[in-house]
Design a protein around this motif. Structure first.
Motif: not given
Ligand SMILES: Cc1cc2nc3c(=O)[nH]c(=O)nc-3n(C[C@H](O)[C@H](O)[C@H](O)COP(=O)(O)OP(=O)(O)OC[C@H]3O[C@@H](n4cnc5c(N)ncnc54)[C@H](O)[C@@H]3O)c2cc1C
Length: 378
Positions: A219-226
């Motif tokens: 599992l690879i998880t990506a995060c988006w940040w404002a």
């Protein structure tokens, strides 16, 4: 019953590029995918991918990366799409970090353009990153950001325009040897082919002929940040970045969505998933807390609470190099899987190699380190 010369099972980026390269050379191609092109359940989605030429994973990849760069441009020209933006790339960490050292060795060994910036120069040029006094940055001008969903669509569009038959929403349930080649069963129908290319990404162990191959689903998880100052985080000001720090590590992508930047945390590991179809669609609270702490510590221009989380499955091999070649013990079968978290940038050249292997049985590219029999012969 339909017949086809070359069947490709799986049209993530690898199968799609192989279809494009095969049809470019006039081959008759039939592709199968369980889902629609560019879907987000496997390894080829999530808005952005890193392209870099100075390669910590092994200097032997440099010629493949240079060839891939040219093929990305070919695909853009062929399809009128905008797939790769050359925003440059940074590797940031302590000078003695193994990845920083590997990148410098690779650049020096191949005579590749690069700059080494001390902490002050890094802060001046790239204030989007918080840098400790004992850290350096290596800048790779031949790096950029790729658009994965568009790339898959573009390669398949090019393949279809050259005669490929695409079958999305066609999960392959069975692949069996016949006297002449292979019989593929999907959606209750049989399709005959002379040669099969297996490009199933993390689903490799689900296909009977691939069961013995060491491909672990992770599992690879990506995060988006404002981003507070959005303009400062666009590709013309923020390069793609591999960040190595004593408290955290991640890859970082400039904003493509008009609002946020993306990180893929590495220091939290890539957990093993028993089954790619059991992909969780969210991150655990512990993961989110740790990813937020890394963003708060190392990315001063973002709000350190993710506005979006994406989860993806990828196939990893024990040495984290792909399996690319003839399927051991079987004729007329090529396997392309286990790209271990770094296959996207190389997909066009891997597609070219796949086409070489199918059509001629060999390739001029140096891919000995990817030979699938390296594990079965061990
Ligand atoms: C979050 C994340 C970030 C990454 N970042 C980078 C990066 O920055 N740079 C980089 O170079 N690489 C990166 N990678 C790695 C790269 O994206 C992958 O190596 C690459 O996308 C693998 O593509 P694939 O075609 O092998 O697999 P997939 O994209 O998973 O495609 C496999 C396809 O096969 C289909 N399939 C499987 N079994 C069957 C069946 N039985 N019947 C029909 N269809 C089937 C699936 O539906 C799927 O569409 C990253 C990977 C992830 C997950």
């Amino acid at each position: 019953m339909a017949t086809s010369r070359i069947a490709i099972i799986g049209t993530g980026v690898i199968g799609a590029m192989t279809a494009w390269q095969l049809t470019r050379r006039g081959a008759e191609v039939l592709t199968f995918d369980a889902h629609s092109p560019g879907h987000d359940r496997g390894a080829s989605a999530g808005e952005s991918r890193i392209f870099r030429t100075i390669y910590k994973e092994g200097p032997g990849y440099v010629p493949l990366l240079q060839r891939s760069s040219g093929l990305w441009r070919d695909l853009e020209r062929t399809t009128g799409s905008d797939l790769l933006t050359m925003c440059g790339g940074l590797t940031i960490g302590r000078a003695d970090h193994p990845d920083v050292q590997a990148v410098r060795r690779c650049a020096e060994g191949h005579g590749l353009d690069h700059e080494v910036l001390d902490a002050n120069r890094t802060r001046e040029r790239f204030p989007q990153h918080a840098v400790d006094d004992d850290e350096v940055a290596v800048f790779d001008p031949a790096a950029g950001v790729l658009r994965p969903e568009l790339a898959v669509q573009a390669a398949l569009h090019a393949a279809e325009a050259s005669g490929a038959t695409l079958l999305p929403h066609h999960p392959v349930r069975k692949v069996a040897k016949t006297a002449r080649g292979w019989r593929i069963t999907s959606n209750g129908k049989d399709f005959d082919a002379d040669h099969v290319v297996f490009a199933p990404g993390p689903w490799a162990s689900r296909l009977e002929p691939l069961r013995g191959l060491p491909v672990e689903v992770r599992l690879i998880t990506a995060c988006w940040w404002a981003a507070r100052d959005h303009a400062a985080h666009l590709p013309d000001r923020l390069p793609i970045t591999i960040r190595r720090h004593r408290e955290a590590g991640f890859s970082c992508f400039p904003s493509l969505d008009g609002a946020s930047i993306k990180t893929v945390p590495h220091h939290l590991g890539f957990p093993v998933l028993g089954d790619p179809d059991s992909l969780p669609r969210n991150a655990s609270p512990e993961f989110t807390r740790a990813a937020s702490a890394a963003a708060a510590r190392l990315l001063p221009g973002v709000v350190p609470h993710p506005i979006r989380i994406g989860t993806y499955a990828e196939g990893f091999t024990p040495d984290e190099h792909a399996l690319l070649g003839a399927l051991p013990g079987l004729r007329n079968a090529t396997v392309m899987t286990g790209f271990s978290g770094h296959g996207f940038k190389l997909a066009p050249v891997f597609g070219e190699i796949g086409a070489d292997l199918v059509l001629t049985g060999g390739t001029a590219h140096d891919i000995d380190h990817l030979d699938p029999s390296r594990f079965t012969n061990a």
